[in-house]
Design a protein around this motif. Structure first.
Motif, PDB file in Angstrom:
ATOM      1  N   ASN A  93       7.351  -0.081   3.368  1.00  0.00           N
ATOM      2  CA  ASN A  93       6.708   1.067   4.000  1.00  0.00           C
ATOM      3  C   ASN A  93       5.948   0.502   5.204  1.00  0.00           C
ATOM      4  O   ASN A  93       5.084  -0.354   5.035  1.00  0.00           O
ATOM      5  CB  ASN A  93       5.727   1.732   3.038  1.00  0.00           C
ATOM      6  N   TYR A  96       3.746   1.324   8.723  1.00  0.00           N
ATOM      7  CA  TYR A  96       2.954   2.317   9.441  1.00  0.00           C
ATOM      8  C   TYR A  96       2.276   1.667  10.641  1.00  0.00           C
ATOM      9  O   TYR A  96       2.035   0.457  10.651  1.00  0.00           O
ATOM     10  CB  TYR A  96       1.861   2.907   8.539  1.00  0.00           C
ATOM     11  N   PHE A  97       1.921   2.480  11.608  1.00  0.00           N
ATOM     12  CA  PHE A  97       1.121   2.051  12.753  1.00  0.00           C
ATOM     13  C   PHE A  97       1.710   0.799  13.419  1.00  0.00           C
ATOM     14  O   PHE A  97       1.035  -0.215  13.586  1.00  0.00           O
ATOM     15  CB  PHE A  97      -0.343   1.824  12.350  1.00  0.00           C
ATOM     16  N   ASP A  98       2.995   0.902  13.769  1.00  0.00           N
ATOM     17  CA  ASP A  98       3.695  -0.180  14.486  1.00  0.00           C
ATOM     18  C   ASP A  98       3.629  -1.512  13.737  1.00  0.00           C
ATOM     19  O   ASP A  98       3.502  -2.569  14.347  1.00  0.00           O
ATOM     20  CB  ASP A  98       3.145  -0.347  15.906  1.00  0.00           C
ATOM     21  N   THR A 147       1.497  -2.378   6.171  1.00  0.00           N
ATOM     22  CA  THR A 147       2.771  -2.438   5.446  1.00  0.00           C
ATOM     23  C   THR A 147       2.502  -2.468   3.957  1.00  0.00           C
ATOM     24  O   THR A 147       1.433  -2.899   3.509  1.00  0.00           O
ATOM     25  CB  THR A 147       3.593  -3.679   5.821  1.00  0.00           C
ATOM     26  N   TYR A 165      -7.345   3.545  11.505  1.00  0.00           N
ATOM     27  CA  TYR A 165      -6.218   4.291  10.952  1.00  0.00           C
ATOM     28  C   TYR A 165      -6.696   5.582  10.297  1.00  0.00           C
ATOM     29  O   TYR A 165      -7.813   5.652   9.806  1.00  0.00           O
ATOM     30  CB  TYR A 165      -5.480   3.456   9.898  1.00  0.00           C
ATOM     31  N   PHE A 194      -5.037   8.335   7.388  1.00  0.00           N
ATOM     32  CA  PHE A 194      -3.951   8.600   6.453  1.00  0.00           C
ATOM     33  C   PHE A 194      -4.139   9.964   5.807  1.00  0.00           C
ATOM     34  O   PHE A 194      -5.258  10.425   5.631  1.00  0.00           O
ATOM     35  CB  PHE A 194      -3.935   7.553   5.322  1.00  0.00           C
ATOM     36  N   ARG A 244      -7.259  13.978   4.151  1.00  0.00           N
ATOM     37  CA  ARG A 244      -7.101  12.869   5.097  1.00  0.00           C
ATOM     38  C   ARG A 244      -8.339  11.986   5.004  1.00  0.00           C
ATOM     39  O   ARG A 244      -9.433  12.468   4.719  1.00  0.00           O
ATOM     40  CB  ARG A 244      -6.920  13.397   6.520  1.00  0.00           C
TER      41      ARG A 244
END
Length: 103
Positions: free
Chosen positions: A14, A16-18, A22, A44, A46, A87
């Motif tokens: 998984n 995320y964010f370039d 992970t 970040y 989520f 969130r």
């Protein structure tokens, strides 16, 4: 618990964010799921589908939970729970090792 026995691991990461966040998904015989991952320094946000229990295994970060006005600081180890369908924000200060449990 320092290890999980008799589990399946999903090979695909998984990401995320370039690639700054992970994880890998761990599946248990009873149907429960966890992810094990790393977050690199950054800010970040989520969203959640289910209740999430975030266990910080190592690192330094701040989290702003839904409805909170004050950031919760974690240095080293710690834990926080995020309600479903909300969130939350993270300010990760150092590479952070985590385990997320989905309830």
């Amino acid at each position: 618990m320092s290890q999980f026995d008799n589990v399946s691991v999903v090979k695909k990461a998984n990401i995320y964010f370039d690639g700054k966040v992970t994880s890998r998904t761990v599946l248990f015989a009873d149907g429960t799921k966890k992810t094990l991952g790393i977050m690199l320094p950054g800010d970040y946000e989520f969203g959640t589908d289910t209740i999430e229990i975030m266990e910080i295994l190592a690192g330094e970060l701040k989290v702003l939970l839904p409805g909170a006005t004050e950031w919760l600081a974690i240095s080293g180890t710690g834990e926080f729970t995020v309600p479903a369908h909300t969130r939350f924000k993270l300010e990760v200060k150092t590479p952070t090792d985590y385990c997320c449990s989905y309830i």
